[in-house]
Design a protein around this motif. Sequence first.
Motif, PDB file in Angstrom:
ATOM      1  N   SER A  47       6.085   2.411  -1.917  1.00  0.00           N
ATOM      2  CA  SER A  47       7.528   0.967  -2.101  1.00  0.00           C
ATOM      3  C   SER A  47       5.705   0.188  -0.403  1.00  0.00           C
ATOM      4  O   SER A  47       6.825  -1.368  -0.280  1.00  0.00           O
ATOM      5  N   ASP A  48       5.540   0.948  -0.190  1.00  0.00           N
ATOM      6  CA  ASP A  48       4.496   0.131   1.176  1.00  0.00           C
ATOM      7  C   ASP A  48       3.147  -0.115   0.849  1.00  0.00           C
ATOM      8  O   ASP A  48       2.977  -0.058   0.742  1.00  0.00           O
ATOM      9  N   THR A  49       3.756  -1.665   0.205  1.00  0.00           N
ATOM     10  CA  THR A  49       2.385  -2.318  -0.783  1.00  0.00           C
ATOM     11  C   THR A  49       1.180  -2.565   0.600  1.00  0.00           C
ATOM     12  O   THR A  49       0.465  -2.874  -0.374  1.00  0.00           O
ATOM     13  N   ALA A  50       2.232  -2.771   1.383  1.00  0.00           N
ATOM     14  CA  ALA A  50       0.683  -3.741   2.318  1.00  0.00           C
ATOM     15  C   ALA A  50      -0.155  -2.353   3.097  1.00  0.00           C
ATOM     16  O   ALA A  50      -1.315  -2.751   2.859  1.00  0.00           O
ATOM     17  N   ARG A  51       0.598  -1.732   3.083  1.00  0.00           N
ATOM     18  CA  ARG A  51      -0.482  -0.418   3.341  1.00  0.00           C
ATOM     19  C   ARG A  51      -1.369   0.050   2.122  1.00  0.00           C
ATOM     20  O   ARG A  51      -2.243   0.715   1.681  1.00  0.00           O
ATOM     21  N   GLU A  52      -0.834   0.430   1.348  1.00  0.00           N
ATOM     22  CA  GLU A  52      -1.263   0.290  -0.220  1.00  0.00           C
ATOM     23  C   GLU A  52      -2.135  -0.614  -0.727  1.00  0.00           C
ATOM     24  O   GLU A  52      -3.763   0.073  -0.721  1.00  0.00           O
ATOM     25  N   GLU A  53      -2.460  -1.777  -0.214  1.00  0.00           N
ATOM     26  CA  GLU A  53      -3.259  -2.278  -0.270  1.00  0.00           C
ATOM     27  C   GLU A  53      -4.694  -2.263   0.772  1.00  0.00           C
ATOM     28  O   GLU A  53      -5.870  -2.316   0.011  1.00  0.00           O
ATOM     29  N   VAL A  54      -4.544  -2.059   1.409  1.00  0.00           N
ATOM     30  CA  VAL A  54      -4.580  -1.210   2.845  1.00  0.00           C
ATOM     31  C   VAL A  54      -6.607  -0.212   2.038  1.00  0.00           C
ATOM     32  O   VAL A  54      -7.864  -0.055   2.299  1.00  0.00           O
ATOM     33  N   TYR A  55      -5.953   0.270   1.126  1.00  0.00           N
ATOM     34  CA  TYR A  55      -6.648   0.986   0.071  1.00  0.00           C
ATOM     35  C   TYR A  55      -7.595   0.783  -0.629  1.00  0.00           C
ATOM     36  O   TYR A  55      -8.775   1.310  -1.078  1.00  0.00           O
ATOM     37  N   GLU A  56      -7.484  -0.411  -0.569  1.00  0.00           N
ATOM     38  CA  GLU A  56      -7.816  -0.893  -2.247  1.00  0.00           C
ATOM     39  C   GLU A  56      -9.124  -1.024  -2.308  1.00  0.00           C
ATOM     40  O   GLU A  56     -10.220  -0.657  -3.018  1.00  0.00           O
ATOM     41  N   GLU A  57      -9.877  -1.602  -1.194  1.00  0.00           N
ATOM     42  CA  GLU A  57     -11.599  -1.854  -1.173  1.00  0.00           C
ATOM     43  C   GLU A  57     -12.391  -0.594  -0.885  1.00  0.00           C
ATOM     44  O   GLU A  57     -13.026  -0.074  -2.051  1.00  0.00           O
ATOM     45  N   GLY A  86      -0.496   7.203  -6.041  1.00  0.00           N
ATOM     46  CA  GLY A  86      -0.901   5.596  -4.733  1.00  0.00           C
ATOM     47  C   GLY A  86      -1.232   6.079  -3.486  1.00  0.00           C
ATOM     48  O   GLY A  86      -1.050   7.969  -3.429  1.00  0.00           O
ATOM     49  N   PRO A  87      -2.203   5.655  -2.324  1.00  0.00           N
ATOM     50  CA  PRO A  87      -2.220   6.786  -1.294  1.00  0.00           C
ATOM     51  C   PRO A  87      -1.233   7.158  -0.502  1.00  0.00           C
ATOM     52  O   PRO A  87       0.268   6.452  -0.320  1.00  0.00           O
ATOM     53  N   ALA A  88      -0.929   8.732  -0.553  1.00  0.00           N
ATOM     54  CA  ALA A  88      -0.083   9.488   0.718  1.00  0.00           C
ATOM     55  C   ALA A  88       0.505   7.983   1.643  1.00  0.00           C
ATOM     56  O   ALA A  88       1.866   8.541   1.627  1.00  0.00           O
ATOM     57  N   GLU A  89       0.028   8.151   2.670  1.00  0.00           N
ATOM     58  CA  GLU A  89       0.280   6.986   3.277  1.00  0.00           C
ATOM     59  C   GLU A  89       1.216   5.860   3.374  1.00  0.00           C
ATOM     60  O   GLU A  89       1.780   5.638   3.997  1.00  0.00           O
TER      61      GLU A  89
END
Length: 301
Positions: free
Chosen positions: A207-217, A101-104
């Motif tokens: 665990s921070d799925t909201a920030r993970e979604e930012v990287y999706e696009e 997942g994204p490090a952030e």
Amino acid sequence: MAAERQVIVVTGASSGFGRLTAVALARDGHAVAAGMRRTADRNAPAVAALHRLAEEEDLALSAVELDVQSQESADLAVGTVLDRYGRLDAVVHNAGHMVLGPAEAFTAEDLAAVYDVNVLGAQRVNRAALPHLRGQGSGLLVWVGSSSTRGGHPPFLAPYFAAKAAMDALAESYAAELIRFGIETSIVVPGAFTSGTNHFANAGGPSDTAREEVYEEPYGELRAGLTDRLNRLIPPDARAESVADEIVRIVGLPAGRRPFRSHVDPSKDGSEVVSIVADRIRAEFYRRVGIEDLLSSTASL
């Protein structure tokens, strides 16, 4: 067949490199305690399969309850092995956990959890095993590392790579501190084996799925194809068993002849060359500061 039977604990041995190594060492004539957690429930099928194999092939192979995230469990496991066999000769630090997942998107607590398994887990087992190894004046620690510590770092694996780098640094420091007790160190460095283990299949996430979604696009397509890209680096004839085979080879070598670092990387991306040069520089440093006996554990590959 091993020239001399040794008693060996392998951590994280319910599947993957750990199970392959435990079985390969037992088949080579060693007495092996396959450490794994939750032997009474989640891993009960793995324990039963291991014990069936031991009976069928007449191997000195058995499971031992070992949760590397608990010092009490590590202490009890080593005590069980000593009661079972009367000695302990080697520890294979294999237990680990991968995350993707994204490090952030990983919180500090997420990173600490990955570090807890991959680094602190080895520390707990060392604290349980080393008093015995020091007391007998001999032993071997085998650390199962990662080629990421000497090569490139693909994205979206940062917490895992950071933990493996920390484990590698810990192993190197331990090597210098233990050699005068007669305890040797070998770091086995697997490449990106994407099949034959459950490493990728059981990988965790942030665990921070909201920030993970930012990287999706911007990165979704790249992330979806990451495993396929890694797969293309691996030759079709690559075998995860080759890591276990190398550990068996190292364990079977005479004391003082074991490599300090050994790469098992089917992709041959050149990282092992960097490592060999680094090891030679380190060996020269130890020579200059007078730690002559450490050189016996930094033999060339």
